[in-house]
Every structure is written in structure tokens, then in C-alpha cells.
Design an enzyme around this catalytic site. Structure first.
Site, PDB file in Angstrom:
ATOM      1  CG  HIS A 271      49.845  -5.342   1.472  1.00 54.27           C
ATOM      2  ND1 HIS A 271      50.768  -5.049   2.452  1.00 54.27           N
ATOM      3  CD2 HIS A 271      48.621  -5.081   2.006  1.00 54.27           C
ATOM      4  CE1 HIS A 271      50.143  -4.636   3.532  1.00 54.27           C
ATOM      5  NE2 HIS A 271      48.838  -4.637   3.289  1.00 54.27           N
TER       6      HIS A 271
ATOM      7  CG  ASP B 262      49.405  -2.658   7.080  1.00 56.96           C
ATOM      8  OD1 ASP B 262      48.309  -2.311   7.548  1.00 56.96           O
ATOM      9  OD2 ASP B 262      49.520  -3.624   6.328  1.00 56.96           O
TER      10      ASP B 262
END
Length: 464
Positions: free
Chosen positions: A275, A326
Site C-alpha cells: 500500500h 489483496d
């Protein structure tokens, strides 16, 4: 018939598009020759369209595919990652080994059909539902390894070290009871898993979950222990995903998360900063210069309202990046590329942002960058169509309605990413020289889908 070669009229090599390309590989699936401007030998299969390098998926939580689509309801005055997490904990608390293996198998088949040829599994559900270790402490890790082997996708297994619920060594909460391991226990698990991964051709690494979940002493000890097991093993960490995390880190240490990590840990090219959404310009420049990969997950980051990654600052500093799915709000490699490019357009109010001086086609430039960064994060030889790397490849369907009669392979790839359904134009997927997807469909499609459906239904019944 087993083939050890493949011919493509157009292929995307690390240096760019090439004509009349012949790939050859050995029995281990490693490329031994990549010839350009050559002829197709008799009996060698020809691709039905442009040949692309296989795309690594550098961040996956397989079990989270089971609750895809079920968090799109307002459950708090202001929904965020933190309110979403409560439902995730409910599913994590309920899942069984059999369900995890079924979900992961179905997911990995989906990934292959969507253009991913490798996956980095960030695996943090370790123990039984009451939080106690299974008799075989590696049982859930083995479920994931078997799922990857059955689907035929490349695997980097990243067992997650998780010890606390917040910065300052806050004790774990009830929802985290299946995640918790001591540092010594984690290193014992890695020792147990290493030969099993090697036998399967998988790679083993370590994922300190986040700064909030791993205290400084444990992080240091875990990295030292990992180095003694495998000095080159990949290290992945969630970092700077939400502004709340940044604020908490400043309150705890006086430093932002990436700043703290760089000041207290030797971050290098083994690292994947997952991220890394909320970095200052100084953090971004420093982190990029370490050689670490930014692990970007655009569909999940959008789904959770995380924010937009500052690609301009990262790339200006020479940063590498790759893509992950994810939580699997979307399972589609091309869609992640499209969402990343569109997020940059929204942030900068410009078009065609993620090009390079060498590649002015957005789709081509992004594919090469994501393959290169994803391979680095995997710690495996999957860095594109070049000798010494694995024969992982994707074939586009030149007869797809929107690809037919286009003037160049660049135009076909661009249409695949930005104008098709982003999966409908995929014809074949090869992993280590083995054909895993034909005419857009995996041989295990029906069985894997049915297993996922059944496991999801059981979990829905048990989490009401």
C-alpha cells in the site's frame, strides 16, 4: 502432447515489443532461448494473438475472497477500513482448513483465468478457531500450498507475524486470536515450511503484518532469524495504508510509519511495502531509493477508501512497483492496471500518466513495470520473457471483437486493459511452460468454483 516451445508473431519482451518470437524452455519450465525475427519450427504451437509476460500478484489474502461483495452496506456512522475489519474478523474466526483450501483453490483458478501467473500469499490465519495451535502447526499453510499446486499457479508463501493490536504493544483483541505467534514460534514454522516450499518450487518469505502488529524488538528478532534461514527471502509489510495509522504512529513515535521503518530497519530490494499510500515526499524518495517495491492494490484500496498512491513522487525517485488483488474485491490483473492509471488521472487531472520515456503506450509501460516489480516481490524467476526466467506467459485473443484488425500489438494490449471486459480477451495462460488456461478457461474451473461456492455458503451460515 508436452511442448517445450511456443511461437508468437508479436511478444512483449523486457525491452519492448518484438516480432516473430520463439520461446524455448527446459523440463523445469525455465526459458533457455528467446529468439526474435525467426521462423516457426514445424510442430511448434503458434499463439492466437500477442504474447505477454505472466503477471505476478504480489498481495493476496485468499480467505477474504469468501466475503467479497458482502461489506457494501453502511455499518457505522462513517464506514472505513476499521469498520470493514470487523466483518473480516468474523470470517477469519469461522474458517476451517477444508474451507480455506477450497476458497484458495477457487481463487487461484480465478487468478489464472484473469491473467495472474504467480501469487504472494500474505497468510495470517494460523490457528484453530479457539486460537489454539493445530496439532500440525503448519496445517493452514499446507492448505495454501496444496491449493496453489492444484491450480498450477506459482506461489510465494508469506506467513504473517502478528502479535499486538496497536502501536505501543497493545494486547491483541479477540478477533485476532487465530493470528498470534511468538517470534520463536514463527521462525520454527519457517524452518518447517522451507523444505516443503522448495519441493513444490514455491518461495518462502516473511510478512511482519504491520508496525501496529509487530513491536520493534520482535521485528528486529524476526528479521535476524529470517536472515539465518534465507538471507534473500522476501519481506512484505502493510504500511501507511490509512491516515489513522499514520496519525497513531506519529503519536507513538513522533515519526510517520515509513519514516520509522527506514530509521529502524534495513529496508532493501527484498522488501515489499504494501500500500504505502500515505507517504510524505521525503519518505517516498527515501523508500524508493532503497530498491523496495511498492505493493499497490488499487481495487482494494478504492474499496476500503484508503486513498491514492502518489506515483509521480515514487517514480521520480526511481521506485519499483507491482500489483496485488489483496482482499479480492476484484480478481483481474488488467483491471488493477486500469484502476491504478485512472486513480493517477483523477489525482493529477491528466491522461496517460504512467508511461515511460521508452514506452509511450500506457498499457505496455504498466505491464512491463508491474511484471518487473511483482517478480522482485515474489523472490522468484518470473521477471518476463527472457532467458533464465520461468516460462510464464499470457496470450491475447486477436479475434476478440475489439482486438480484431487492430494495427499493432500495443493497440491490442491497450484495448484489453482499457476497453474490453479485461478478461474476455485472454486466450491462454502458461505457467512454467505448462498450459493452464485454454480459450479463457481453466481445466479445474467447474470443480474449483463449486468448492468455493460451497465453502462460502458454509461460512455465511456460520457467521450470521
Amino acid at each position: 502432447m508436452k511442448h517445450l516451445s511456443l511461437f508468437a508473431e508479436h511478444a512483449l519482451l523486457p525491452t519492448g515489443w518484438a516480432r516473430d518470437v520463439l520461446l524455448s524452455w527446459n523440463d523445469h519450465g525455465l526459458l533457455t532461448d528467446v529468439s526474435v525475427q525467426t521462423s516457426c519450427p514445424t510442430g511448434t504451437p503458434r499463439t492466437a494473438g500477442p504474447l505477454l509476460p505472466g503477471m505476478p500478484n504480489l498481495h493476496s489474502h485468499a480467505f477474504q475472497r469468501a466475503f467479497g461483495g458482502l461489506t457494501e452496506y453502511r455499518s457505522a456512522t462513517q464506514d472505513s477500513f476499521w469498520s470493514w475489519r470487523s466483518l473480516m474478523y468474523r470470517f477469519a474466526a469461522a474458517i476451517t482448513p477444508e474451507q480455506l483450501e477450497a476458497i484458495a483453490t477457487g481463487l487461484y483458478v480465478e487468478m489464472l483465468e484473469a491473467g495472474y501467473t504467480s501469487v504472494c500469499e500474505f497468510h495470517y490465519v494460523h490457528h484453530d478457531r479457539d486460537g489454539r495451535p493445530y496439532a500440525d502447526d503448519a496445517v493452514l499453510s499446507m492448505c495454501l500450498l496444496r491449493a496453489a499446486a492444484r491450480a498450477g499457479i506459482g506461489m510465494t508463501l508469506l506467513p504473517v507475524l502478528y502479535q499486538t493490536s496497536g502501536l505501543g504493544a497493545t494486547p491483541p483483541n479477540e478477533g485476532q486470536r487465530r493470528f498470534i505467534r511468538s517470534t520463536d514460534n514463527m521462525l520454527d514454522l519457517l524452518q518447517r515450511l522451507k523444505p516443503l516450499c522448495e519441493a513444490q518450487g514455491a518461495r518462502l518469505g516473511l510478512a511482519p503484518h504491520s508496525l501496529r502488529a509487530v513491536p520493534p524488538d520482535s521485528l528486529r528478532e524476526a528479521l535476524m532469524g529470517l536472515h539465518s534461514i534465507d538471507a534473500d527471502a522476501p519481506v512484505h509489510i502493510h504500511i501507511a495504508e490509512q491516515t489513522g495509522e499514520v496519525d497513531a504512529c506519529i503519536a507513538w513515535s513522533g515519526q510517520r510509519p515509513v519514516e520509522w521503518l527506514l530509521n529502524h530497519t534495513h529496508v532493501d530490494a527484498r522488501w515489499c511495502l504494501v500500500h504505502a499510500t500515505h507517504m510524505s515526499a521525503a519518505e517516498s524518495a527515501r523508500a524508493a531509493q532503497t530498491g523496495a517495491v511498492a505493493g499497490l492494490c488499487p481495487s482494494t484500496e478504492a474499496n476500503l477508501g484508503d486513498g491514492i498512491f502518489d506515483a509521480h513522487t515514487w517514480l521520480e525517485s526511481g521506485g519499483h512497483w507491482g500489483l496485488g488483488s489483496d482482499s479480492h474485491a476484484s480478481v483481474n490483473a488488467a483491471e488493477e492496471m486500469m484502476l491504478l492509471e485512472y486513480s493517477q488521472r483523477l489525482a493529477t487531472r491528466q491522461r496517460n500518466v504512467l508511461v515511460t520515456e521508452e514506452q509511450t503506450s500506457v498499457a505496455t509501460a504498466m505491464t512491463l513495470a508491474a511484471v518487473n516489480g511483482g517478480a522482485q516481490a515474489c523472490g522468484r524467476k518470473v521477471a518476463g520473457l527472457v532467458v533464465g526466467q520461468q516460462a510464464d506467459a499470457i496470450v491475447l485473443d486477436a479475434q476478440h471483437p475489439l482486438l480484431r484488425n487492430l494495427p499493432s500489438p500495443e493497440a491490442m494490449l491497450s484495448t484489453h486493459v482499457f476497453a474490453s471486459h479485461r478478461q474476455s480477451a485472454l486466450s491462454q495462460v502458461w505457467v512454467a511452460g505448462q498450459l493452464q488456461v485454454e480459450s479463457g478457461r481453466h481445466v479445474l474451473h467447474d470443480n474449483a468454483s463449486n468448492g468455493l461456492i460451497a465453502a462460502r455458503q458454509q461460512l455465511l451460515e456460520n457467521t450470521q
